[in-house]
Design a protein around this motif. Structure first.
Motif, mmCIF file in Angstrom:
data_model
loop_
_atom_site.group_PDB
_atom_site.id
_atom_site.type_symbol
_atom_site.label_atom_id
_atom_site.label_comp_id
_atom_site.label_asym_id
_atom_site.label_seq_id
_atom_site.Cartn_x
_atom_site.Cartn_y
_atom_site.Cartn_z
ATOM 1 N N HIS A 1 33.194 -44.535 -24.316
ATOM 2 C CA HIS A 1 34.249 -43.812 -23.601
ATOM 3 C C HIS A 1 34.666 -44.662 -22.417
ATOM 4 O O HIS A 1 34.150 -45.756 -22.234
ATOM 5 C CB HIS A 1 33.782 -42.413 -23.191
ATOM 6 N N ASP B 1 31.325 -46.391 -15.437
ATOM 7 C CA ASP B 1 29.927 -46.840 -15.553
ATOM 8 C C ASP B 1 29.594 -47.312 -16.975
ATOM 9 O O ASP B 1 28.467 -47.742 -17.241
ATOM 10 C CB ASP B 1 28.936 -45.769 -15.074
ATOM 11 N N HIS B 2 30.610 -47.271 -17.865
ATOM 12 C CA HIS B 2 30.429 -47.797 -19.226
ATOM 13 C C HIS B 2 31.421 -48.914 -19.555
ATOM 14 O O HIS B 2 31.348 -49.486 -20.640
ATOM 15 C CB HIS B 2 30.577 -46.664 -20.252
ATOM 16 N N ASP C 1 27.487 -41.051 -23.452
ATOM 17 C CA ASP C 1 27.307 -39.857 -22.621
ATOM 18 C C ASP C 1 27.714 -38.649 -23.448
ATOM 19 O O ASP C 1 28.722 -38.681 -24.155
ATOM 20 C CB ASP C 1 28.198 -39.923 -21.378
ATOM 21 N N HIS D 1 20.292 -43.824 -19.363
ATOM 22 C CA HIS D 1 21.284 -43.117 -18.556
ATOM 23 C C HIS D 1 20.621 -42.038 -17.697
ATOM 24 O O HIS D 1 20.953 -40.856 -17.772
ATOM 25 C CB HIS D 1 22.372 -42.519 -19.466
HETATM 26 ZN ZN LIG Z 1 27.798 -42.582 -17.866
#
Ligand SMILES: [Zn+2]
Ligand SMILES: [Zn+2]
Length: 262
Positions: free
Chosen positions: A60, A64-65, A165, A219
């Motif tokens: 996604h 943070d990805h 996530d 995570h």
């Molecule tokens: Zn994340």
């Protein structure tokens, strides 16, 4: 196949965990699943071949990805001599090509041209993509952001699933069933539960339903780390549970049946 957790952290800065990034080596392919901030530098620190990544797969678009995607492209063009000439493919959910266009507009109009043969593929869920070397990729929608997906990589009779996530989803757990290795997010303690992430109790439900060969967790927001995560999951599911750390690796030998090593 071999999986290395490069970054096991989140949006919360952490002394030992950079943001999300996982390397899956399958045949001749080196697939990086997500690339949050710090993943490129962590690969360099670990002595891993950041210049040899063949595919970047996104779950996604949260920063943070994805924040290091521009860092990778810039490093492949300007961070090594000579600049990279091998192609690289970015694969993600529907909207990934438009997302990369927005990044290019923000950082450099020619960003996509930093790597010859650079291409971006939008993929719809449950439509397997077979890459060279008989590596199959398939995604499954998960409850997090509208575009969010989990990814499975299958090669040599082995299947690795990366949750990205997500909140709880029976659809995901049923789809992940049969995975030799399930890398599952474990973001928050039950006291901070939100619908778009998992707690240790919810990870236990996923593990019990999907029953993977082995379960790795990543995570982690800092408040979840003091919990007895292994104990909480162990009360519901008797399989092997590992808290991933930055730089940890596991190999799956080809074939069927138990095979874990490393
Ligand atoms: Zn994340
Ligand atoms: Zn996210």
């Amino acid at each position: 196949m071999r999986l290395t957790t490069i970054g096991t952290g989140t949006a919360a800065p952490h002394p030992h965990r950079v943001q999300s990034g996982t390397l899956v080596e399958a045949g001749n392919l080196r697939v990086l699943v997500d690339c949050g901030s710090g993943v490129l530098w962590r690969m360099a620190q670990l002595g891993l071949d950041w210049g040899g990544i063949t595919h970047v797969v996104l779950t996604h678009f949260h920063a943070d990805h994805t924040a290091d995607l521009v860092a990778f492209l810039t490093a492949w063009r300007y961070g090594q001599l000579p600049p990279r000439t091998e192609p690289v493919t970015v694969i993600g959910p529907v909207g990934t090509a438009a997302f990369v266009d927005r990044i290019a507009a923000a950082f450099a109009p020619g960003l996509a041209g930093f790597v010859p043969g650079f291409q971006v593929l939008d993929r719809v869920p449950h439509d397997p993509l077979v890459l060279p070397g008989d590596v199959s990729l398939e995604c499954c929608p998960v409850p997090h952001t509208p575009e969010s997906v989990a990814w499975s990589l299958t090669h040599g009779g082995r299947r690795i699933t990366c949750s990205g996530d997500q909140g709880p989803s029976d659809h995901f757990a049923d789809w992940a069933a049969g995975s030799d290795l399930l890398l599952l997010e474990c973001s928050l303690p039950a006291a901070l539960d939100v619908p778009i992430h998992l707690t240790p109790d919810l990870c236990a439900e996923v593990a019990a339903r999907a029953n993977p060969g082995t379960l790795w967790l990543n995570h982690f927001y800092p408040p979840v780390e003091p919990l007895d995560i292994e104990g909480i999951i162990g009360a519901r599911w008797s399989g092997s549970v590992t808290r991933a750390t930055d730089g940890a690796s596991i190999s799956l030998a080809p074939g069927n049946g138990p095979s874990l090593s490393g």
